[in-house]
Design a protein around this motif. Sequence first.
Motif, PDB file in Angstrom:
ATOM      1  N   GLY A   1       0.823  -1.208   0.000  1.00  0.00           N
ATOM      2  CA  GLY A   1       0.000   0.000   0.000  1.00  0.00           C
ATOM      3  C   GLY A   1       0.854   1.254   0.000  1.00  0.00           C
ATOM      4  O   GLY A   1       1.892   1.325  -0.658  1.00  0.00           O
ATOM      5  N   GLU A   2       0.419   2.237   0.753  1.00  0.00           N
ATOM      6  CA  GLU A   2       1.189   3.466   0.846  1.00  0.00           C
ATOM      7  C   GLU A   2       1.934   3.526   2.169  1.00  0.00           C
ATOM      8  O   GLU A   2       1.837   2.616   2.998  1.00  0.00           O
ATOM      9  N   HIS A   3       2.659   4.615   2.380  1.00  0.00           N
ATOM     10  CA  HIS A   3       3.508   4.704   3.572  1.00  0.00           C
ATOM     11  C   HIS A   3       2.699   4.662   4.863  1.00  0.00           C
ATOM     12  O   HIS A   3       3.104   4.030   5.834  1.00  0.00           O
ATOM     13  N   GLY A   4       1.569   5.345   4.882  1.00  0.00           N
ATOM     14  CA  GLY A   4       0.742   5.386   6.083  1.00  0.00           C
ATOM     15  C   GLY A   4      -0.493   4.529   5.929  1.00  0.00           C
ATOM     16  O   GLY A   4      -0.799   4.030   4.841  1.00  0.00           O
ATOM     17  N   PRO A   5      -1.247   4.329   7.022  1.00  0.00           N
ATOM     18  CA  PRO A   5      -2.467   3.534   6.942  1.00  0.00           C
ATOM     19  C   PRO A   5      -3.547   4.242   6.128  1.00  0.00           C
ATOM     20  O   PRO A   5      -3.733   5.452   6.248  1.00  0.00           O
ATOM     21  N   VAL A   6      -4.239   3.491   5.287  1.00  0.00           N
ATOM     22  CA  VAL A   6      -5.326   4.082   4.506  1.00  0.00           C
ATOM     23  C   VAL A   6      -6.565   4.225   5.384  1.00  0.00           C
ATOM     24  O   VAL A   6      -6.788   3.439   6.310  1.00  0.00           O
ATOM     25  N   ILE A   7      -7.379   5.244   5.103  1.00  0.00           N
ATOM     26  CA  ILE A   7      -8.608   5.452   5.873  1.00  0.00           C
ATOM     27  C   ILE A   7      -9.844   5.569   4.991  1.00  0.00           C
ATOM     28  O   ILE A   7     -10.958   5.579   5.496  1.00  0.00           O
ATOM     29  N   SER A   8      -9.653   5.678   3.665  1.00  0.00           N
ATOM     30  CA  SER A   8     -10.824   5.752   2.792  1.00  0.00           C
ATOM     31  C   SER A   8     -10.596   4.926   1.540  1.00  0.00           C
ATOM     32  O   SER A   8      -9.461   4.726   1.096  1.00  0.00           O
ATOM     33  N   ALA A   9     -11.708   4.429   0.975  1.00  0.00           N
ATOM     34  CA  ALA A   9     -11.640   3.577  -0.219  1.00  0.00           C
ATOM     35  C   ALA A   9     -12.904   3.759  -1.036  1.00  0.00           C
ATOM     36  O   ALA A   9     -13.949   4.159  -0.513  1.00  0.00           O
ATOM     37  N   VAL A  10     -12.802   3.443  -2.324  1.00  0.00           N
ATOM     38  CA  VAL A  10     -13.937   3.617  -3.239  1.00  0.00           C
ATOM     39  C   VAL A  10     -13.952   2.509  -4.268  1.00  0.00           C
ATOM     40  O   VAL A  10     -12.902   2.006  -4.679  1.00  0.00           O
ATOM     41  N   LEU A  11     -15.153   2.144  -4.687  1.00  0.00           N
ATOM     42  CA  LEU A  11     -15.381   1.270  -5.840  1.00  0.00           C
ATOM     43  C   LEU A  11     -16.548   1.867  -6.616  1.00  0.00           C
ATOM     44  O   LEU A  11     -17.631   2.058  -6.061  1.00  0.00           O
ATOM     45  N   GLU A  12     -16.299   2.178  -7.887  1.00  0.00           N
ATOM     46  CA  GLU A  12     -17.360   2.705  -8.758  1.00  0.00           C
ATOM     47  C   GLU A  12     -17.394   1.877 -10.034  1.00  0.00           C
ATOM     48  O   GLU A  12     -16.349   1.572 -10.616  1.00  0.00           O
ATOM     49  N   LEU A  13     -18.601   1.541 -10.474  1.00  0.00           N
ATOM     50  CA  LEU A  13     -18.795   0.614 -11.586  1.00  0.00           C
ATOM     51  C   LEU A  13     -19.906   1.116 -12.490  1.00  0.00           C
ATOM     52  O   LEU A  13     -20.979   1.484 -12.009  1.00  0.00           O
ATOM     53  N   HIS A  14     -19.644   1.154 -13.807  1.00  0.00           N
ATOM     54  CA  HIS A  14     -20.631   1.611 -14.786  1.00  0.00           C
ATOM     55  C   HIS A  14     -20.840   0.538 -15.838  1.00  0.00           C
ATOM     56  O   HIS A  14     -19.889  -0.127 -16.256  1.00  0.00           O
ATOM     57  N   GLY A  15     -22.095   0.415 -16.292  1.00  0.00           N
ATOM     58  CA  GLY A  15     -22.448  -0.528 -17.336  1.00  0.00           C
ATOM     59  C   GLY A  15     -22.965   0.189 -18.561  1.00  0.00           C
ATOM     60  O   GLY A  15     -22.368   1.166 -19.023  1.00  0.00           O
ATOM     61  N   GLU A  16     -24.121  -0.233 -19.069  1.00  0.00           N
ATOM     62  CA  GLU A  16     -24.631   0.341 -20.316  1.00  0.00           C
ATOM     63  C   GLU A  16     -25.467   1.599 -20.105  1.00  0.00           C
ATOM     64  O   GLU A  16     -25.783   2.304 -21.071  1.00  0.00           O
ATOM     65  N   HIS A  17     -25.843   1.900 -18.877  1.00  0.00           N
ATOM     66  CA  HIS A  17     -26.708   3.042 -18.608  1.00  0.00           C
ATOM     67  C   HIS A  17     -25.890   4.270 -18.193  1.00  0.00           C
ATOM     68  O   HIS A  17     -24.705   4.157 -17.859  1.00  0.00           O
ATOM     69  N   ASP A  18     -26.529   5.430 -18.193  1.00  0.00           N
ATOM     70  CA  ASP A  18     -25.821   6.654 -17.846  1.00  0.00           C
ATOM     71  C   ASP A  18     -25.893   6.951 -16.351  1.00  0.00           C
ATOM     72  O   ASP A  18     -25.878   8.105 -15.930  1.00  0.00           O
TER      73      ASP A  18
ATOM     74  N   ASP B   1     -21.615   2.664  -6.628  1.00  0.00           N
ATOM     75  CA  ASP B   1     -20.768   3.777  -6.208  1.00  0.00           C
ATOM     76  C   ASP B   1     -20.629   3.656  -4.700  1.00  0.00           C
ATOM     77  O   ASP B   1     -21.405   4.226  -3.944  1.00  0.00           O
ATOM     78  N   LEU B   2     -19.659   2.864  -4.264  1.00  0.00           N
ATOM     79  CA  LEU B   2     -19.511   2.493  -2.862  1.00  0.00           C
ATOM     80  C   LEU B   2     -18.284   3.179  -2.281  1.00  0.00           C
ATOM     81  O   LEU B   2     -17.201   3.140  -2.867  1.00  0.00           O
ATOM     82  N   ARG B   3     -18.462   3.793  -1.100  1.00  0.00           N
ATOM     83  CA  ARG B   3     -17.386   4.573  -0.503  1.00  0.00           C
ATOM     84  C   ARG B   3     -17.306   4.309   0.993  1.00  0.00           C
ATOM     85  O   ARG B   3     -18.325   4.170   1.664  1.00  0.00           O
ATOM     86  N   VAL B   4     -16.092   4.254   1.503  1.00  0.00           N
ATOM     87  CA  VAL B   4     -15.833   4.109   2.928  1.00  0.00           C
ATOM     88  C   VAL B   4     -14.876   5.215   3.334  1.00  0.00           C
ATOM     89  O   VAL B   4     -13.862   5.435   2.671  1.00  0.00           O
ATOM     90  N   ASP B   5     -15.202   5.915   4.420  1.00  0.00           N
ATOM     91  CA  ASP B   5     -14.368   7.019   4.874  1.00  0.00           C
ATOM     92  C   ASP B   5     -14.074   6.911   6.361  1.00  0.00           C
ATOM     93  O   ASP B   5     -14.910   6.461   7.152  1.00  0.00           O
ATOM     94  N   ARG B   6     -12.882   7.348   6.729  1.00  0.00           N
ATOM     95  CA  ARG B   6     -12.417   7.430   8.118  1.00  0.00           C
ATOM     96  C   ARG B   6     -12.643   6.106   8.842  1.00  0.00           C
ATOM     97  O   ARG B   6     -13.268   6.044   9.895  1.00  0.00           O
ATOM     98  N   ALA B   7     -12.108   5.051   8.252  1.00  0.00           N
ATOM     99  CA  ALA B   7     -12.278   3.703   8.790  1.00  0.00           C
ATOM    100  C   ALA B   7     -10.918   3.080   9.065  1.00  0.00           C
ATOM    101  O   ALA B   7      -9.922   3.387   8.393  1.00  0.00           O
ATOM    102  N   ALA B   8     -10.881   2.181  10.051  1.00  0.00           N
ATOM    103  CA  ALA B   8      -9.641   1.488  10.378  1.00  0.00           C
ATOM    104  C   ALA B   8      -9.244   0.498   9.295  1.00  0.00           C
ATOM    105  O   ALA B   8      -8.059   0.257   9.055  1.00  0.00           O
ATOM    106  N   ASP B   9     -10.234  -0.094   8.632  1.00  0.00           N
ATOM    107  CA  ASP B   9      -9.993  -1.075   7.569  1.00  0.00           C
ATOM    108  C   ASP B   9     -10.913  -0.753   6.394  1.00  0.00           C
ATOM    109  O   ASP B   9     -11.864  -1.476   6.118  1.00  0.00           O
ATOM    110  N   PRO B  10     -10.654   0.342   5.684  1.00  0.00           N
ATOM    111  CA  PRO B  10     -11.586   0.759   4.636  1.00  0.00           C
ATOM    112  C   PRO B  10     -11.698  -0.233   3.486  1.00  0.00           C
ATOM    113  O   PRO B  10     -12.774  -0.395   2.917  1.00  0.00           O
TER     114      PRO B  10
END
Length: 230
Positions: free
Chosen positions: A156-173, A178-187
């Motif tokens: 990972g990076e030098h320090g512990p991560v605290i936020s993460a995201v997963l965004e997924l698009h298909g055939e629609h607009d 659109d899933l997000r985690v913020d300020r978490a010990a294990d994002p």
Amino acid sequence: MTFSLLGRCARTGQIGAAGATSDIGVGARIQHIAAGVGAVLTQHRTDPRLGPRGVALLRSGCGAAETVAALVASTPHEGWRQLAALDARGRTAHHHGARVKAERADAHGRDCVAIGNILSSTAVPAAMVRAFEADPDAPLGDRLVAALRAGEEAGGEHGPVISAVLELHGEHDFALADLRVDRAADPIGELAGLWRDYAPKIDEFVLRATDPDQARGGAAGSVTLARHAR
């Protein structure tokens, strides 16, 4: 301070992104995606304006490399920017500005590109790409989560991560996820759990938008329930 990946499913045409950082709100800044068009990552000293600009370039017919080159040319602060692009054909490109802090790295694979800055190791993006490519028949969201986990396991990076995201698009607009985690010990772990719970609901959520009469509790469903109640 961020590691992320853009990925495409060659089978479905879906496009998505996953990323994590040691700052808050990664999902509000780095990923910009358009269904059937492509995606852009903008990070390090992030300029979110470059994301929509990049998507517009992809939509106009530019490939990934042309898009990144145009973005670099369009900003007077390119030295601070770290960028990546993925077009609808699966082609990829990236840019590391000269002032992007080490360790910085990138890796390109089939239908994917990973970038990172202030990493614990330059091996992180390559580990993400390997995980993404490991099972090309798996759902795209599963592959994105696997890539993010692999990046974390590679250091990972030098320090512990605290936020993460997963965004997924298909055939629609609109986004399939659109899933997000913020300020978490294990994002990343929490994001994986969100995806596990959300993924089985995606088809129903799409149906509610595109054909609500056929969705659970819609008109057709209500008629069926009424008949059973007699």
